[in-house]
Motif scaffolding. Structure first.
Motif, PDB file in Angstrom:
ATOM      1  N   THR A  17     -53.499 -82.073   5.234  1.00  0.00           N
ATOM      2  CA  THR A  17     -54.104 -83.384   5.010  1.00  0.00           C
ATOM      3  C   THR A  17     -52.991 -84.427   5.047  1.00  0.00           C
ATOM      4  OG1 THR A  17     -53.820 -83.515   2.609  1.00  0.00           O
ATOM      5  CG2 THR A  17     -55.740 -82.267   3.417  1.00  0.00           C
ATOM      6  N   PRO A  18     -53.333 -85.701   5.041  1.00  0.00           N
ATOM      7  CA  PRO A  18     -52.286 -86.730   5.020  1.00  0.00           C
ATOM      8  C   PRO A  18     -51.395 -86.687   3.771  1.00  0.00           C
ATOM      9  CG  PRO A  18     -54.355 -87.687   5.738  1.00  0.00           C
ATOM     10  CD  PRO A  18     -54.660 -86.286   5.264  1.00  0.00           C
ATOM     11  N   ILE A  19     -51.871 -86.068   2.694  1.00  0.00           N
ATOM     12  CA  ILE A  19     -51.049 -86.047   1.477  1.00  0.00           C
ATOM     13  C   ILE A  19     -50.396 -84.702   1.192  1.00  0.00           C
ATOM     14  CG2 ILE A  19     -52.281 -87.940   0.380  1.00  0.00           C
ATOM     15  CD1 ILE A  19     -53.668 -85.801  -1.372  1.00  0.00           C
ATOM     16  N   GLY A  20     -50.654 -83.696   2.010  1.00  0.00           N
ATOM     17  CA  GLY A  20     -50.013 -82.413   1.765  1.00  0.00           C
ATOM     18  C   GLY A  20     -50.587 -81.293   2.601  1.00  0.00           C
ATOM     19  N   THR A  21     -49.980 -80.123   2.433  1.00  0.00           N
ATOM     20  CA  THR A  21     -50.332 -78.958   3.236  1.00  0.00           C
ATOM     21  C   THR A  21     -50.379 -77.721   2.354  1.00  0.00           C
ATOM     22  OG1 THR A  21     -49.156 -79.940   5.100  1.00  0.00           O
ATOM     23  CG2 THR A  21     -49.652 -77.602   5.268  1.00  0.00           C
ATOM     24  N   GLY A  22     -51.265 -76.801   2.708  1.00  0.00           N
ATOM     25  CA  GLY A  22     -51.327 -75.507   2.041  1.00  0.00           C
ATOM     26  C   GLY A  22     -51.421 -74.400   3.071  1.00  0.00           C
ATOM     27  N   LEU A  23     -50.708 -73.312   2.836  1.00  0.00           N
ATOM     28  CA  LEU A  23     -50.741 -72.127   3.695  1.00  0.00           C
ATOM     29  C   LEU A  23     -51.116 -70.922   2.841  1.00  0.00           C
ATOM     30  CD1 LEU A  23     -47.349 -72.553   5.604  1.00  0.00           C
ATOM     31  CD2 LEU A  23     -49.628 -72.976   6.521  1.00  0.00           C
ATOM     32  N   VAL A  74     -49.429 -67.968  -1.271  1.00  0.00           N
ATOM     33  CA  VAL A  74     -49.941 -69.321  -1.089  1.00  0.00           C
ATOM     34  C   VAL A  74     -48.743 -70.243  -1.259  1.00  0.00           C
ATOM     35  CG1 VAL A  74     -51.440 -71.151  -1.960  1.00  0.00           C
ATOM     36  CG2 VAL A  74     -52.244 -68.782  -1.957  1.00  0.00           C
ATOM     37  N   LEU A  75     -48.533 -71.109  -0.268  1.00  0.00           N
ATOM     38  CA  LEU A  75     -47.433 -72.071  -0.297  1.00  0.00           C
ATOM     39  C   LEU A  75     -48.044 -73.450  -0.097  1.00  0.00           C
ATOM     40  CD1 LEU A  75     -44.354 -72.646  -0.310  1.00  0.00           C
ATOM     41  CD2 LEU A  75     -44.384 -72.240   2.163  1.00  0.00           C
ATOM     42  N   ALA A  76     -47.778 -74.373  -1.012  1.00  0.00           N
ATOM     43  CA  ALA A  76     -48.402 -75.692  -0.928  1.00  0.00           C
ATOM     44  C   ALA A  76     -47.460 -76.768  -1.437  1.00  0.00           C
ATOM     45  CB  ALA A  76     -49.693 -75.710  -1.748  1.00  0.00           C
ATOM     46  N   GLY A  77     -47.641 -77.961  -0.885  1.00  0.00           N
ATOM     47  CA  GLY A  77     -46.852 -79.087  -1.352  1.00  0.00           C
ATOM     48  C   GLY A  77     -47.201 -80.347  -0.601  1.00  0.00           C
ATOM     49  N   SER A  78     -46.740 -81.446  -1.126  1.00  0.00           N
ATOM     50  CA  SER A  78     -46.963 -82.742  -0.503  1.00  0.00           C
ATOM     51  C   SER A  78     -45.861 -82.986   0.527  1.00  0.00           C
ATOM     52  CB  SER A  78     -46.978 -83.840  -1.574  1.00  0.00           C
ATOM     53  OG  SER A  78     -47.327 -85.068  -0.992  1.00  0.00           O
ATOM     54  N   VAL A  79     -45.892 -82.168   1.566  1.00  0.00           N
ATOM     55  CA  VAL A  79     -44.904 -82.230   2.644  1.00  0.00           C
ATOM     56  C   VAL A  79     -45.623 -82.045   3.975  1.00  0.00           C
ATOM     57  CG1 VAL A  79     -42.999 -81.368   1.217  1.00  0.00           C
ATOM     58  CG2 VAL A  79     -44.388 -79.759   2.484  1.00  0.00           C
ATOM     59  N   PRO A  80     -45.014 -82.481   5.076  1.00  0.00           N
ATOM     60  CA  PRO A  80     -45.639 -82.281   6.388  1.00  0.00           C
ATOM     61  C   PRO A  80     -45.837 -80.800   6.702  1.00  0.00           C
ATOM     62  CG  PRO A  80     -43.850 -83.878   6.531  1.00  0.00           C
ATOM     63  CD  PRO A  80     -43.773 -83.252   5.166  1.00  0.00           C
ATOM     64  N   ALA A  81     -46.882 -80.507   7.463  1.00  0.00           N
ATOM     65  CA  ALA A  81     -47.211 -79.126   7.817  1.00  0.00           C
ATOM     66  C   ALA A  81     -46.036 -78.407   8.463  1.00  0.00           C
ATOM     67  CB  ALA A  81     -48.430 -79.102   8.739  1.00  0.00           C
ATOM     68  N   ALA A  82     -45.336 -79.052   9.381  1.00  0.00           N
ATOM     69  CA  ALA A  82     -44.225 -78.402  10.085  1.00  0.00           C
ATOM     70  C   ALA A  82     -43.133 -77.952   9.115  1.00  0.00           C
ATOM     71  CB  ALA A  82     -43.646 -79.339  11.141  1.00  0.00           C
ATOM     72  N   ASP A  83     -42.860 -78.746   8.083  1.00  0.00           N
ATOM     73  CA  ASP A  83     -41.834 -78.381   7.098  1.00  0.00           C
ATOM     74  C   ASP A  83     -42.261 -77.165   6.276  1.00  0.00           C
ATOM     75  OD1 ASP A  83     -40.450 -80.568   8.024  1.00  0.00           O
ATOM     76  OD2 ASP A  83     -40.777 -81.793   6.228  1.00  0.00           O
ATOM     77  N   LEU A  84     -43.534 -77.128   5.895  1.00  0.00           N
ATOM     78  CA  LEU A  84     -44.031 -76.005   5.104  1.00  0.00           C
ATOM     79  C   LEU A  84     -44.081 -74.732   5.948  1.00  0.00           C
ATOM     80  CD1 LEU A  84     -44.807 -76.185   2.115  1.00  0.00           C
ATOM     81  CD2 LEU A  84     -47.178 -75.994   2.821  1.00  0.00           C
ATOM     82  N   GLU A  85     -44.498 -74.859   7.198  1.00  0.00           N
ATOM     83  CA  GLU A  85     -44.529 -73.702   8.102  1.00  0.00           C
ATOM     84  C   GLU A  85     -43.126 -73.119   8.278  1.00  0.00           C
ATOM     85  OE1 GLU A  85     -46.311 -75.158  11.702  1.00  0.00           O
ATOM     86  OE2 GLU A  85     -48.144 -75.744  10.638  1.00  0.00           O
ATOM     87  N   ARG A  86     -42.144 -73.984   8.468  1.00  0.00           N
ATOM     88  CA  ARG A  86     -40.758 -73.534   8.634  1.00  0.00           C
ATOM     89  C   ARG A  86     -40.291 -72.789   7.383  1.00  0.00           C
ATOM     90  NH1 ARG A  86     -39.108 -77.325  11.299  1.00  0.00           N
ATOM     91  NH2 ARG A  86     -39.055 -78.912   9.686  1.00  0.00           N
ATOM     92  N   ALA A  87     -40.603 -73.316   6.216  1.00  0.00           N
ATOM     93  CA  ALA A  87     -40.214 -72.662   4.961  1.00  0.00           C
ATOM     94  C   ALA A  87     -40.881 -71.290   4.841  1.00  0.00           C
ATOM     95  CB  ALA A  87     -40.579 -73.543   3.768  1.00  0.00           C
ATOM     96  N   ALA A  88     -42.151 -71.191   5.226  1.00  0.00           N
ATOM     97  CA  ALA A  88     -42.865 -69.910   5.154  1.00  0.00           C
ATOM     98  C   ALA A  88     -42.238 -68.887   6.097  1.00  0.00           C
ATOM     99  CB  ALA A  88     -44.336 -70.112   5.494  1.00  0.00           C
ATOM    100  N   ARG A  89     -41.835 -69.321   7.274  1.00  0.00           N
ATOM    101  CA  ARG A  89     -41.219 -68.402   8.244  1.00  0.00           C
ATOM    102  C   ARG A  89     -39.878 -67.869   7.751  1.00  0.00           C
ATOM    103  NH1 ARG A  89     -43.256 -72.515  11.976  1.00  0.00           N
ATOM    104  NH2 ARG A  89     -45.088 -71.598  12.984  1.00  0.00           N
TER     105      ARG A  89
END
Length: 121
Positions: A87-93, A103-118
């Motif tokens: 969403t515009p205010i955060g991402t959850g995986l 489950v990984l979530a935060g008020s960060v862009p999707a690409a940043d969260l995806e990179r952290a998960a990888r």
């Protein structure tokens, strides 16, 4: 972290490169079979929840219940796919790997969260 590791039956994963360089700020036990790690503080906190995957459990398949919302998936590597809600205010995986559910979530862009998960280790 060592105390939490002694209390659960799976290897606790940590973010190798948390989004925005956030530091690990908290380790919390969730019952007898889960751990929640927090990175950063306040509005910018990134949360990684993990627990032992139940035997035979899998992520729900979109449409399996008839009319379910189909969320997009992203490849994390090694044949692992995560369901993503961005969403515009955060991402959850959400994903399962090696017998552990994450489950990984935060008020960060999707690409940043995806990179952290990888880069989870």
């Amino acid at each position: 972290m060592a105390e939490a590791q002694r209390r659960v039956d799976f290897e606790i994963g940590e973010l190798a490169s948390p989004p925005g360089g956030r530091e690990l700020t908290g380790v919390y036990l969730k019952g007898a079979d889960g751990v929640v790690l927090t990175y950063g503080s306040g509005w910018g906190t990134v949360v990684l929840a993990q627990g032992q995957q139940e035997s035979g459990a899998a992520l729900p398949q979109p449409g399996a219940q008839g009319g379910d919302l189909a969320l997009p998936t992203v490849a994390l590597g090694g044949g692992v796919e995560a369901t993503e809600l961005s969403t515009p205010i955060g991402t959850g995986l959400r994903w399962n790997a090696g017998g552990v559910s994450y489950v990984l979530a935060g008020s960060v862009p999707a690409a940043d969260l995806e990179r952290a998960a990888r880069e989870l280790h």
